[in-house]
Structure formats: structure tokens, C-alpha cells
Motif scaffolding. Sequence first.
Motif, PDB file in Angstrom:
ATOM      1  N   PRO A 263       0.782  -1.165   0.001  1.00 15.20           N
ATOM      2  CA  PRO A 263      -0.052   0.001  -0.046  1.00 15.20           C
ATOM      3  C   PRO A 263       0.684   1.387   0.068  1.00 15.20           C
ATOM      4  CG  PRO A 263      -0.871  -1.666   1.624  1.00 15.20           C
ATOM      5  CD  PRO A 263       0.525  -1.954   1.196  1.00 15.20           C
ATOM      6  N   SER A 264       0.571   2.076  -0.899  1.00 16.41           N
ATOM      7  CA  SER A 264       1.484   3.158  -1.073  1.00 16.41           C
ATOM      8  C   SER A 264       0.543   4.187  -2.077  1.00 16.41           C
ATOM      9  CB  SER A 264       2.780   3.290  -1.472  1.00 16.41           C
ATOM     10  OG  SER A 264       3.505   4.299  -1.823  1.00 16.41           O
ATOM     11  N   ARG A 265       0.510   5.450  -1.861  1.00 20.14           N
ATOM     12  CA  ARG A 265      -0.104   6.538  -2.632  1.00 20.14           C
ATOM     13  C   ARG A 265       1.046   7.354  -3.524  1.00 20.14           C
ATOM     14  NH1 ARG A 265      -4.047  10.207   0.693  1.00 20.14           N
ATOM     15  NH2 ARG A 265      -4.380  10.805  -1.317  1.00 20.14           N
ATOM     16  N   THR A 266       2.420   6.927  -3.485  1.00 19.11           N
ATOM     17  CA  THR A 266       3.323   7.735  -3.966  1.00 19.11           C
ATOM     18  C   THR A 266       3.149   7.687  -5.644  1.00 19.11           C
ATOM     19  OG1 THR A 266       5.781   7.727  -4.583  1.00 19.11           O
ATOM     20  CG2 THR A 266       4.583   5.386  -4.721  1.00 19.11           C
ATOM     21  N   LEU A 267       3.373   9.098  -6.121  1.00 27.62           N
ATOM     22  CA  LEU A 267       3.306   9.178  -7.525  1.00 27.62           C
ATOM     23  C   LEU A 267       4.782   9.325  -7.992  1.00 27.62           C
ATOM     24  CD1 LEU A 267       1.077  12.504  -7.276  1.00 27.62           C
ATOM     25  CD2 LEU A 267       0.404   9.858  -7.627  1.00 27.62           C
ATOM     26  N   ARG A 268       5.662   8.702  -7.399  1.00 29.11           N
ATOM     27  CA  ARG A 268       6.804   8.503  -8.091  1.00 29.11           C
ATOM     28  C   ARG A 268       7.112   6.960  -8.586  1.00 29.11           C
ATOM     29  NH1 ARG A 268      11.157  10.875  -3.674  1.00 29.11           N
ATOM     30  NH2 ARG A 268      12.394  10.998  -5.517  1.00 29.11           N
ATOM     31  N   ASN A 269       8.273   6.581  -8.850  1.00 27.89           N
ATOM     32  CA  ASN A 269       8.433   5.299  -9.435  1.00 27.89           C
ATOM     33  C   ASN A 269       8.117   4.223  -8.344  1.00 27.89           C
ATOM     34  OD1 ASN A 269       9.395   5.439 -12.338  1.00 27.89           O
ATOM     35  ND2 ASN A 269      10.832   6.794 -11.160  1.00 27.89           N
ATOM     36  N   PHE A 270       7.203   3.179  -8.554  1.00 23.44           N
ATOM     37  CA  PHE A 270       7.247   2.055  -7.686  1.00 23.44           C
ATOM     38  C   PHE A 270       6.722   0.792  -8.508  1.00 23.44           C
ATOM     39  CE2 PHE A 270       5.071   0.476  -3.797  1.00 23.44           C
ATOM     40  CZ  PHE A 270       6.299  -0.192  -3.081  1.00 23.44           C
ATOM     41  N   ILE A 271       7.795   0.345  -9.497  1.00 23.42           N
ATOM     42  CA  ILE A 271       7.598  -0.542 -10.015  1.00 23.42           C
ATOM     43  C   ILE A 271       8.730  -1.537  -9.983  1.00 23.42           C
ATOM     44  CG2 ILE A 271       6.221   0.327 -11.768  1.00 23.42           C
ATOM     45  CD1 ILE A 271       8.699   0.719 -13.743  1.00 23.42           C
ATOM     46  N   THR A 272       8.695  -2.794 -10.324  1.00 26.19           N
ATOM     47  CA  THR A 272      10.068  -3.895 -10.539  1.00 26.19           C
ATOM     48  C   THR A 272       9.820  -4.678 -11.872  1.00 26.19           C
ATOM     49  OG1 THR A 272      11.377  -5.217  -9.557  1.00 26.19           O
ATOM     50  CG2 THR A 272       8.886  -5.698  -9.089  1.00 26.19           C
ATOM     51  N   MET A 273      10.798  -5.290 -12.320  1.00 24.31           N
ATOM     52  CA  MET A 273      10.758  -5.910 -13.730  1.00 24.31           C
ATOM     53  C   MET A 273      10.609  -7.598 -13.311  1.00 24.31           C
ATOM     54  SD  MET A 273      10.671  -3.583 -15.382  1.00 24.31           S
ATOM     55  CE  MET A 273      10.784  -4.063 -17.227  1.00 24.31           C
ATOM     56  N   VAL A 274       9.542  -8.205 -14.211  1.00 26.34           N
ATOM     57  CA  VAL A 274       9.641  -9.729 -14.082  1.00 26.34           C
ATOM     58  C   VAL A 274       9.772 -10.074 -15.764  1.00 26.34           C
ATOM     59  CG1 VAL A 274       8.348 -10.064 -12.116  1.00 26.34           C
ATOM     60  CG2 VAL A 274       7.251  -9.747 -14.379  1.00 26.34           C
TER      61      VAL A 274
END
Length: 431
Positions: A263-274
Motif C-alpha cells: 500500500p502506497s500513494r506515491t506518485l513516483r516510481n514504484f515498479i519492478t521487472m519480471v
Amino acid sequence: MKKRQSPKTPWYRLDLSAIVYPTLQRRNFSSVYRISVLLKEQVDPKLLQKAVDLTLPRFPTFKVAMRKGLFWRYLEPNNRPGPFVEKDIVNPCMPMFFRGSNRYLIRIYYYERRIALEVFHSLSDGSGSLYLLRTMTAVYLRLKGYEIPDGHGVLPLEEEPDPEELEDAYIRYASSRVRPPRSREKTYRIRGTKEPFYTLNIINGILPVSQVKAAAGKYQVSVTEYLNAVLLWALLEKQKADRVFRELPVSLAMPVNLRRFFPSRTLRNFITMVYPSVDPRMGDYTFEEIVVQVHHFMRYYINNKFLNADITTNAAVTRNPFIRVVPLFFKDFVVRQFYKRVQDKQSSAGLTNLGIVDTPQEMREHIERFDVLMGQPFSARTNCAVASFGEHLSISFASSIVEADVERMFFRRLVRDGIHVKIESNRKTEV
């Protein structure tokens, strides 16, 4: 827990994903992507500029300039005039240089009914930038006289940003005791004729959502799993057609939106790669077998345990005391060489799915669809991006090579599964 960054903070550290993008910057490559909205009426550029000016102060992590220190880069508030709305160009997602355009790292374009937002990836991922585009579009529609409420992806302008919108959520959640290795096997690379400098070939397919869901349901998988399988199948077919001396695995680099799991409302990057993949050295795969393999890969790897371990590996780099004191120029050299020699060779193509785009109900009647474009590939390959809104699912390919064999095979496979595809492109090609 680490104290979150205050909205009053005069500068922002680059988040864990953002660090790598400036390092890869070069004269003919910049990590820029585009999200656009197609309205049902012509865009008024003067009103759009006013909407941009009213909206951007609500998004402080987008109203920034890139700065370089001795050990790290950082973002600082940018109060220069701009960014200025421009008429759209034929080849979007052009390199974004840190000293140009009054140092802004976003661009806003318009063309007929389209509003397009281009973002340098160090600022945000697609999910974060979508909030900016939806809010900006809502403000524009309000200036046109329509009643558009906040909510459903539209943020209120009169409120101060929530501190959570500004946080580096990677640091907040990276807590695994296991750090999986980064290196993977080399994969098949598309052979093609390199386009002239700055040329980006775009093929956009518009599909009925109901037909795509029906096709995915026939194989008992999700839409994302189905589309991944179709692209892997197209890459396998392309490798066969190339008659290569030695076959290699085909693999996709697929970003996962971590907000679904942490849970996060961040508008910055918050991804990872598969990296869903298929290895033809094990034998010939039917399309049905590819679908099954992708389905089980997704179920096995896309969960909070594996994803936490993955982002913990990234966080370990910035937490290392030795790496902290290494000069920036040396960090840049090492990261660039690693990406060119290892990371970029671990996938045959990219595929990102922005998912179902939500807006207030009052806003939906003014919008036809949303599109997303991954932008210029780092090397000769094709990148695929997907978004859906209402009954329209948009699939956009971006490549820097002349040949469109993979795209052609991809869309023909969809047609074979009973999906009607409408093609739009900035080049003359038959799919």
C-alpha cells in the motif's frame, strides 16, 4: 520506519528506479514515455496551457529540474516558466535533455482531440503520471464549462500533497532477508534495419475489450497473461523466420506495479521487472503451451514475497556505505556498462500494461480512450504498451527498426483468436 519526506522538502532524492535512467542518457536515447487521452472534441491549446499552469503546482515531484552532485543526482523544485503546451510531432518520446526546455522533464502536446503527456522516467512510472494527466484533463474540461468532480484518479488542486505521494516507497518496503541475483541468460534479439536518427516507428492497435477478455477466457488466463503469451509467440515465430544459427530463449521485460502489493500513494516510481520467457531449445511450443507457461510464471513470481526480495536487492545498492562515497562519474560508468552488456540483453522486448484507467463518471462521457507508449528502445527491438478505458483496449508498439514483423505476427494472432483490430500508425505498413 524511515521518516517520510515532507512536502516542504526543497529537493528530492532519486528513487531506486529513477537512479538508472539519467545514467543511460545519451544523444540518441532518453528514457521518455508517453500517456495520452483522446477526447471527443477538439483541444483548445490556450485553455490547455491554463490547465497545465493550474495543475502542475499540485504535483511538486513533476515540477522539478535534474541536478548533479558529487555522489548522486537529485531533483530540485523548478519555478522557471513552463512547461509550454506544444503542437504534437510525428516522432514522439524524443530525448529529453536536462538543460533544455527550462529544465522541465515533462512535455505536454496536443493534436486535434488528443492531449499527450511525455515524462522522463526518473520522475515517475506510468501509474503515477496517469494521475497528473487525469487531473490536468479534468481541470481542462472544467475550464470548458463541464462539472468534473475530484476522485477516481483526479486529485483536488486545493489540497496540499499527501507526504505519501512524494515518498520513495521502495525504501519503505524493502525488508526481505533474501536478495535474488540479477544476472539472467542472454536472450534472442530481433534482427532489423536501424532507422535514421530520432525516428520512432509506432503501430497502435485498438481492440474491443470484450473480445480480448473472451479470447483470454478461452485459455482461462488474465488479459495480461494472454497478451504476454501472444508477444512471446510472435518473437518465437520471428526467431524461426530469421533462421538463426543457434536459437536462444525469448523473454519479455514486464514492469509490475508494486502499489498492488504494498500500500502506497506515491506518485513516483514504484515498479519492478519480471521476465516471462520461453526457451525453444527445449522443443517446439504450441501457442497453448506458451499460454500455460506464462500463466504459471505469473502466479509463481508476482506476489509480495518475491517482489519484496527483488526491491530489497535494489535497495542494498544505495544502502552500501562504499557505494555511497564512490564519485558519480564512476557509478555512471559501471551502471552503463552493466546495462549494455548484461541487463539490456536479458529481454527480447518489453511489455507494460497500465491496466484499466479509471476516471470520474462525469469525465467519461468526454473521453474516447487512453493510450500509452513506452518510447525509444535502448537497442534494436520493439516495446509494447497496453491500456484500456471503457470498451477500448489500446496496444501500442514503438520500435527503432524498419521491419514490423513481430508487430504483424502479434496482431494477426489476435485476429486469429476472433479479435477485431483497428490499426493506426505513423508509418506506412501493412499488419
